[in-house]
Design a protein around this motif. Sequence first.
Motif, PDB file in Angstrom:
ATOM      1  N   SER A 277       0.813  -1.205   0.000  1.00 28.58           N
ATOM      2  CA  SER A 277       0.000   0.000   0.000  1.00 28.58           C
ATOM      3  C   SER A 277       0.853   1.266   0.000  1.00 28.58           C
ATOM      4  O   SER A 277       0.377   2.349  -0.351  1.00 28.58           O
ATOM      5  N   SER A 278       2.150   1.131   0.389  1.00 29.36           N
ATOM      6  CA  SER A 278       3.035   2.295   0.375  1.00 29.36           C
ATOM      7  C   SER A 278       3.307   2.778  -1.045  1.00 29.36           C
ATOM      8  O   SER A 278       3.803   3.895  -1.241  1.00 29.36           O
ATOM      9  N   LEU A 279       2.981   1.947  -2.047  1.00 30.99           N
ATOM     10  CA  LEU A 279       3.186   2.325  -3.451  1.00 30.99           C
ATOM     11  C   LEU A 279       1.942   2.955  -4.062  1.00 30.99           C
ATOM     12  O   LEU A 279       1.926   3.242  -5.262  1.00 30.99           O
ATOM     13  N   LEU A 280       0.902   3.179  -3.255  1.00 29.30           N
ATOM     14  CA  LEU A 280      -0.344   3.738  -3.785  1.00 29.30           C
ATOM     15  C   LEU A 280      -0.105   5.087  -4.453  1.00 29.30           C
ATOM     16  O   LEU A 280      -0.618   5.339  -5.561  1.00 29.30           O
ATOM     17  N   LEU A 282       2.564   6.207  -5.815  1.00 28.50           N
ATOM     18  CA  LEU A 282       3.262   5.993  -7.077  1.00 28.50           C
ATOM     19  C   LEU A 282       2.283   5.593  -8.174  1.00 28.50           C
ATOM     20  O   LEU A 282       2.326   6.132  -9.289  1.00 28.50           O
ATOM     21  N   VAL A 283       1.403   4.648  -7.839  1.00 30.34           N
ATOM     22  CA  VAL A 283       0.435   4.169  -8.842  1.00 30.34           C
ATOM     23  C   VAL A 283      -0.474   5.305  -9.304  1.00 30.34           C
ATOM     24  O   VAL A 283      -0.736   5.479 -10.504  1.00 30.34           O
ATOM     25  N   PRO A 288      -2.478   7.112 -16.377  1.00 30.57           N
ATOM     26  CA  PRO A 288      -2.610   6.223 -17.540  1.00 30.57           C
ATOM     27  C   PRO A 288      -1.309   5.547 -17.956  1.00 30.57           C
ATOM     28  O   PRO A 288      -1.326   4.635 -18.788  1.00 30.57           O
ATOM     29  N   ASP A 289      -0.175   5.982 -17.381  1.00 29.10           N
ATOM     30  CA  ASP A 289       1.109   5.371 -17.740  1.00 29.10           C
ATOM     31  C   ASP A 289       1.437   4.149 -16.892  1.00 29.10           C
ATOM     32  O   ASP A 289       2.515   3.566 -17.053  1.00 29.10           O
ATOM     33  N   GLY A 290       0.516   3.742 -15.993  1.00 28.99           N
ATOM     34  CA  GLY A 290       0.812   2.599 -15.144  1.00 28.99           C
ATOM     35  C   GLY A 290      -0.393   1.731 -14.877  1.00 28.99           C
ATOM     36  O   GLY A 290      -1.539   2.204 -14.887  1.00 28.99           O
ATOM     37  N   ARG A 291      -0.144   0.436 -14.660  1.00 32.37           N
ATOM     38  CA  ARG A 291      -1.212  -0.515 -14.343  1.00 32.37           C
ATOM     39  C   ARG A 291      -0.667  -1.555 -13.369  1.00 32.37           C
ATOM     40  O   ARG A 291       0.436  -2.073 -13.549  1.00 32.37           O
ATOM     41  N   VAL A 292      -1.442  -1.839 -12.315  1.00 32.95           N
ATOM     42  CA  VAL A 292      -1.036  -2.813 -11.304  1.00 32.95           C
ATOM     43  C   VAL A 292      -1.533  -4.203 -11.720  1.00 32.95           C
ATOM     44  O   VAL A 292      -2.732  -4.415 -11.869  1.00 32.95           O
ATOM     45  N   GLU A 300      -7.064  -2.605  -6.393  1.00 30.14           N
ATOM     46  CA  GLU A 300      -8.374  -2.162  -5.912  1.00 30.14           C
ATOM     47  C   GLU A 300      -8.247  -0.870  -5.113  1.00 30.14           C
ATOM     48  O   GLU A 300      -9.097   0.039  -5.233  1.00 30.14           O
ATOM     49  N   GLN A 301      -7.201  -0.780  -4.306  1.00 23.17           N
ATOM     50  CA  GLN A 301      -6.973   0.430  -3.519  1.00 23.17           C
ATOM     51  C   GLN A 301      -6.754   1.640  -4.436  1.00 23.17           C
ATOM     52  O   GLN A 301      -7.264   2.736  -4.173  1.00 23.17           O
ATOM     53  N   ALA A 302      -6.021   1.438  -5.538  1.00 18.84           N
ATOM     54  CA  ALA A 302      -5.788   2.527  -6.489  1.00 18.84           C
ATOM     55  C   ALA A 302      -7.084   2.942  -7.176  1.00 18.84           C
ATOM     56  O   ALA A 302      -7.351   4.136  -7.357  1.00 18.84           O
ATOM     57  N   ARG A 303      -7.908   1.955  -7.569  1.00 19.85           N
ATOM     58  CA  ARG A 303      -9.191   2.282  -8.215  1.00 19.85           C
ATOM     59  C   ARG A 303     -10.093   3.069  -7.269  1.00 19.85           C
ATOM     60  O   ARG A 303     -10.711   4.062  -7.660  1.00 19.85           O
ATOM     61  N   THR A 304     -10.152   2.634  -6.014  1.00 22.15           N
ATOM     62  CA  THR A 304     -11.012   3.303  -5.036  1.00 22.15           C
ATOM     63  C   THR A 304     -10.550   4.734  -4.791  1.00 22.15           C
ATOM     64  O   THR A 304     -11.355   5.667  -4.745  1.00 22.15           O
ATOM     65  N   SER A 305      -9.238   4.914  -4.647  1.00 14.46           N
ATOM     66  CA  SER A 305      -8.705   6.245  -4.382  1.00 14.46           C
ATOM     67  C   SER A 305      -8.923   7.163  -5.579  1.00 14.46           C
ATOM     68  O   SER A 305      -9.241   8.353  -5.418  1.00 14.46           O
TER      69      SER A 305
END
Length: 315
Positions: A277-280, A282-283, A288-292, A300-305
Amino acid sequence: MSSAIDQTRRMLSLVTYLRERPGARVSEVARAFGVTERELIRDLSVLPMCGTSFRGGDLLDIDTDGEQIWWHNPDDVAQPLRLAADEATSLLVAARAVAGLPGLRERDRQALTRAVAKLEAAAGDVAEGSTRVGVTFEAEGDVFAEIDRAFAERKRLWLNYWSSGRGELTEREVDPIRLISEGHTYLEAWCRLSEDRRMFRLDRIAEIKVLDTPADPPPLELRDLSEGLVHPSSEDPQVVLEVAPGGRWVAEYYPHESAEELPDGGLRIVLRTPDPSSLLRLVLRLGPDGRVLAPASLAEQARTSAAAALARYDA
């Protein structure tokens, strides 16, 4: 407690040591100075950028083949040092600023004061201009003072610390281990919140207090930091990212296990971290230049945020 001051002292001694021992062996020099060979090589990579002038005059021509160390121009840089006006001004301003730090040990402050007096005498009229310039380190200086007192009294610290990964302030009690300078100044300590060793950047400490509780970190072997502060463990969770060409910089700034080229010019990067989660941040920064790809919880955490941020704009 290891710091940039310790490294500077070591490198000054190293110059004298190497001058008297042409072709000295790396293993012997490392043993003499009580450092690893990697730390010694790191020092040797800095020395060629030093000399009698920061304008690029007579620099130390020192190199190594990994086994022996050679200094090719010891006589060329042996002339007495003569400071230009701007060099003397910079040194005096910096020395006075450091001498004013609240956490500086008294013996170091006195030594620095004596050095300033000698510089002023040597600089003559140039020294007058330096007195009109002042530099302070208010926030970090106060933090350093409390940390220095905790080391001296062997006490535990309470921190209100900004976690850039979580994007929030957290309260922690920590047992200090050492101070480290690597671009920024860090406190290495045993964190009672996570029950693990952690690094805390001094400029991210919002509040700090020395507690009455004695510091009692568990017996730990000091880590070799010659290759940097971040050393992911093979037991840490794996994170897999796919980045577009605009996100290739991630492989340059983050330690990783592999970076596989993709047909579109991007990369599939595999790295490890004790807290995915510490990389949130960064993501989210990649956009649009990154995908987990993994773990799913981080995606999921990135989508929610991201959705929450967009909702605020709509509101």
